[in-house]
Motif scaffolding. Structure first.
Motif, PDB file in Angstrom:
ATOM      1  N   PHE A   1     110.901 104.263  -2.953  1.00  0.00           N
ATOM      2  CA  PHE A   1     109.788 105.191  -3.191  1.00  0.00           C
ATOM      3  C   PHE A   1     108.803 105.300  -2.031  1.00  0.00           C
ATOM      4  O   PHE A   1     107.782 105.979  -2.147  1.00  0.00           O
ATOM      5  CB  PHE A   1     109.014 104.757  -4.443  1.00  0.00           C
ATOM      6  CG  PHE A   1     109.820 104.827  -5.701  1.00  0.00           C
ATOM      7  CD1 PHE A   1     110.163 106.051  -6.259  1.00  0.00           C
ATOM      8  CD2 PHE A   1     110.239 103.659  -6.339  1.00  0.00           C
ATOM      9  CE1 PHE A   1     110.901 106.106  -7.438  1.00  0.00           C
ATOM     10  CE2 PHE A   1     110.978 103.718  -7.505  1.00  0.00           C
ATOM     11  CZ  PHE A   1     111.318 104.942  -8.060  1.00  0.00           C
ATOM     12  N   LYS A   2     109.095 104.685  -0.885  1.00  0.00           N
ATOM     13  CA  LYS A   2     108.107 104.654   0.190  1.00  0.00           C
ATOM     14  C   LYS A   2     107.810 106.038   0.783  1.00  0.00           C
ATOM     15  O   LYS A   2     106.745 106.255   1.377  1.00  0.00           O
ATOM     16  CB  LYS A   2     108.551 103.697   1.291  1.00  0.00           C
ATOM     17  CG  LYS A   2     109.795 104.138   2.045  1.00  0.00           C
ATOM     18  CD  LYS A   2     110.169 103.111   3.104  1.00  0.00           C
ATOM     19  CE  LYS A   2     111.425 103.538   3.859  1.00  0.00           C
ATOM     20  NZ  LYS A   2     111.799 102.535   4.893  1.00  0.00           N
ATOM     21  N   ASN A   3     108.735 106.948   0.660  1.00  0.00           N
ATOM     22  CA  ASN A   3     108.536 108.288   1.243  1.00  0.00           C
ATOM     23  C   ASN A   3     108.021 109.310   0.234  1.00  0.00           C
ATOM     24  O   ASN A   3     107.925 110.502   0.543  1.00  0.00           O
ATOM     25  CB  ASN A   3     109.844 108.788   1.858  1.00  0.00           C
ATOM     26  CG  ASN A   3     110.274 107.925   3.038  1.00  0.00           C
ATOM     27  OD1 ASN A   3     109.432 107.502   3.827  1.00  0.00           O
ATOM     28  ND2 ASN A   3     111.575 107.687   3.160  1.00  0.00           N
ATOM     29  N   LYS A   4     107.695 108.846  -0.983  1.00  0.00           N
ATOM     30  CA  LYS A   4     107.159 109.758  -1.999  1.00  0.00           C
ATOM     31  C   LYS A   4     105.640 109.598  -2.060  1.00  0.00           C
ATOM     32  O   LYS A   4     105.137 108.521  -2.380  1.00  0.00           O
ATOM     33  CB  LYS A   4     107.780 109.463  -3.362  1.00  0.00           C
ATOM     34  CG  LYS A   4     109.279 109.787  -3.406  1.00  0.00           C
ATOM     35  CD  LYS A   4     109.817 109.648  -4.825  1.00  0.00           C
ATOM     36  CE  LYS A   4     111.292 110.056  -4.869  1.00  0.00           C
ATOM     37  NZ  LYS A   4     111.848 109.992  -6.244  1.00  0.00           N
ATOM     38  N   PRO A   5     104.916 110.667  -1.714  1.00  0.00           N
ATOM     39  CA  PRO A   5     103.444 110.572  -1.685  1.00  0.00           C
ATOM     40  C   PRO A   5     102.833 110.051  -2.977  1.00  0.00           C
ATOM     41  O   PRO A   5     101.854 109.303  -2.954  1.00  0.00           O
ATOM     42  CB  PRO A   5     103.014 112.024  -1.411  1.00  0.00           C
ATOM     43  CG  PRO A   5     104.193 112.629  -0.718  1.00  0.00           C
ATOM     44  CD  PRO A   5     105.403 111.999  -1.328  1.00  0.00           C
TER      45      PRO A   5
END
Length: 656
Positions: A273-277
């Motif tokens: 989930f690191k690339n989901k704002p």
């Protein structure tokens, strides 16, 4: 630091109260004796990076056996030992003087003398002033001396006797902290048992370095383990230490595995989930959670490295292995009279007082000395492997590999290296000179040579004297599974307990055969005398007279008289059980059958539990559970419970 090597590092060692009984355990070379030398100041600690090093916060008197020496061998034993009591004797003289002075004193002077008298009497009592003479005499006799020896000069005693006298002097001096390095070495069982009782009641601190598991089990209330240069404290005796060490290891391993799985789970969440704002706050929280974890290190594996000694004998002997009839052993005088009828597969443990003839018996059996009278015979196909306790002093200027190769020149270098490697002589260690080896290493070299010949009868004289606990456990397991026959002498009661199926007890007043293991031997007061074998042979044999010699040979499958051997004295005793030999045999047989059935039942249960544990471990590794922390915890708890159950059943099997 010791020489150029770090033996111990960041050591925390503490004697917390004046009655603490501490055992220090660890592998050979771990630093146990070095620790004792640090305590005495014989070895200095090295400060590292400005760290402070301290030994004691008080100033106790420390007694260490290796520090006790005799400056003048021309004095008598009594004169030397009584130096220990100098303060008590002086105090007694002053007390007697005060009694006279108080008779003539008045007023303040009388009160002052009375106070001094009371103080001295209290101290005299605390020092053992009322019983030190009896304690002195009891200790002398317990260590094998007679009261008449008091008048002998020290120069008249052997080196071994002087060591015992130094030990006696140290014990009687009653230091605040008593340091003992392998105190049971070369003591017979009765002396060891006496020493146990004495040290159990010793009202000062005690630090023991010992590989005698039963000895420290009965004395210690604290165990310090030295492993990988670190010192760890455990409460309780040796058995408690073994249990706690296992529990600590399993808990730390379990916590480490669980934490690593949790870290993996959190890391996978972050990566996912690191690339989901919308998930930035969550991923940061998980990263911080990982950063703030106090990492649980994987516990260091047990240091169980030991030699390998499993082998199958070249030949199988007949059922009748050794028969001895009225065998008198000794040198210039009889030491003992032996009657034996040993069958294939039995493991005979020989115990008894020092000097009674145990080693002499073994030397007689292997042909090193001749019997004084009587007869003994081995059965068919007997090939012996003999370990003499003096082999620990074997020396040579050859390297280990050359010494071994010269003994067995037909072996290739690869075969020599493989066989030496099985006994922990690996890589450059094979190029050590034999004269530079430790006692334990020399024992391993000698055992390697013996086992290469694949004998079917092992005759061993104190094989564990220079072994650490892992080495002893290895040899115990090897002998317990050895398909041949074992005849051995040992003062190590735990070793005897694990190995022997019969006990031959040699004492001044007689030689007694106990047709069962050590625990029954230790608990029974009505033994079967070995002399009863000459009157009613067990297992259906009958008494053999000289007229029966040819019939005896024919019955046992023997046609030639074996090479003579020799050993030492003790008169035999009559049976004291109030039953006949045949009745005793039937009872022993029934008991053996019951034990066999019970053991089989427990073995089946052990196999069943082990199978369940393996199935649970397989379930633990299933991919579908990889991220299910609660499920993994549940399975691990089941495994833990099963392993606890397995340990209980195995202990029951071990004692059955």
């Amino acid at each position: 630091m010791f020489a150029a090597d770090t033996i111990l590092e960041h050591v925390d060692f503490e004697v917390r109260n004046r009655n603490e009984k501490i055992a220090v355990v660890g592998r050979n070379g771990a630093g146990k004796t070095t620790l004792l030398k640090v305590i005495t100041g014989e070895v200095e600690l090295t400060k590292v990076d400005g760290e402070d090093s301290s030994i004691t916060s008080t100033n106790p008197t420390i007694g260490y056996l290796r520090q006790i020496t005799f400056d003048d061998l021309s004095v008598t034993l009594d004169t030397e030992i009584r130096k220990v009591f100098a303060d008590i004797i002086k105090e007694k003289e002053r007390i007697d003087e005060l009694v006279t002075l108080m008779d003539n004193a008045e007023g303040d002077e009388a009160e002052r003398l009375a106070r001094e008298y009371t103080t001295l009497m209290d101290d005299f009592k605390d020092r053992g002033g009322y019983y030190y003479e009896k304690e002195y005499d009891a200790m002398l006799t317990s260590f094998g001396f007679t009261l008449s020896d008091k008048e002998k000069k020290l120069a008249e005693f052997s080196g071994g006797q002087l060591t015992k006298l130094a030990f006696i002097k140290l014990l009687l001096s009653k230091p605040d902290i008593l340091l003992l390095d392998e105190p049971t070495n070369h003591l017979d069982m009765r002396t060891i048992e006496w020493l146990e009782g004495y040290l159990q009641n010793y009202n000062r601190a005690l630090v023991i370095v010992s590989h005698d598991r039963m000895f420290i089990d009965r004395i210690a209330n604290v165990v310090y383990e030295i492993t990988y240069g670190q010192v760890t404290r455990f409460s309780g005796n040796y058995s408690d230490y073994v249990r706690q060490k296992k529990e600590r290891y399993e808990k730390q391993l379990k916590d480490h595995i669980a934490q690593q799985k949790e870290i993996k789970r959190l890391t996978e969440l972050v990566e996912r989930f690191k690339n989901k704002p919308s998930k930035v706050a969550m991923t940061r929280s998980k990263l911080k959670q990982i950063e703030h974890m106090e990492l649980v290190a994987r516990p260091a594996d047990y240091d169980t490295k030991s030699f390998q000694a499993e082998f199958t004998p070249k030949l199988e002997t007949g059922k009748d292995l050794l028969f001895a009839k009225d065998l008198v052993i000794g040198y210039d005088r009889p030491l003992a009279t032996i009657n034996l009828d040993i069958k294939r597969g039995e493991r005979l443990g020989i115990v008894g007082d020092n000097g009674i003839g145990k080693s002499t018996l073994l030397k007689t059996l292997v042909g090193d000395i001749k019997p004084l009278s009587g007869d003994f015979r081995f059965g068919v196909n007997v090939q012996t492997g003999y370990f003499d306790q003096r082999m620990a002093q074997y020396t040579s200027d050859k390297t280990v590999i050359d010494d071994y190769h010269d003994t067995y020149p037909d072996l290739t270098e690869t075969q020599v290296r493989n066989q030496l490697g099985a006994f922990l002589f690996t890589q450059d260690e094979v190029y050590k000179e034999v004269s530079a080896l430790s006692g334990g290493e020399r024992v391993r070299l000698c055992l390697a040579k013996i086992f290469h010949t694949k004998p079917n009868v092992l005759i061993l004289d104190e094989p564990t004297n220079h072994m650490d606990m892992i080495g002893k456990e290895t040899l115990e397991a090897m002998l317990a599974s050895f398909p041949g026959t074992v005849i051995f002498v040992s003062h190590d009661r735990y070793f005897v307990k694990k190995v022997a199926t019969q006990i031959l007890d040699m004492r001044v007043d007689g030689v007694t055969l106990y047709p069962f293991g050590y625990e029954d031997y230790a608990s029974r007061s009505s033994p079967i005398s070995s002399d009863s074998l000459s009157r009613g042979w067990p297992q259906g044999c009958r008494k053999a007279s000289s007229a029966d010699a040819s019939d005896f040979d024919e019955r046992r499958g023997l046609s030639e008289r074996p090479a003579p051997c020799r050993t030492g004295p003790a008169t035999t005793t009559e049976p004291s059980m109030g039953i006949t030999t045949s009745q005793a045999e039937r009872l022993a047989g029934k008991e053996a059958d019951r034990r066999k059935r019970q053991k089989k039942k427990l073995e089946d249960k052990i196999e069943s539990i082990e199978k369940e544990i393996e199935e649970l471990k397989e379930e633990l590794c299933k991919p579908e559970y990889a991220s299910m922390y609660s499920k993994l915890t549940e399975i691990q708890n089941e495994i833990d419970a099963k392993e606890e159950e397995l340990l209980t059943v195995m202990e029951e099997w071990d004692n059955s």
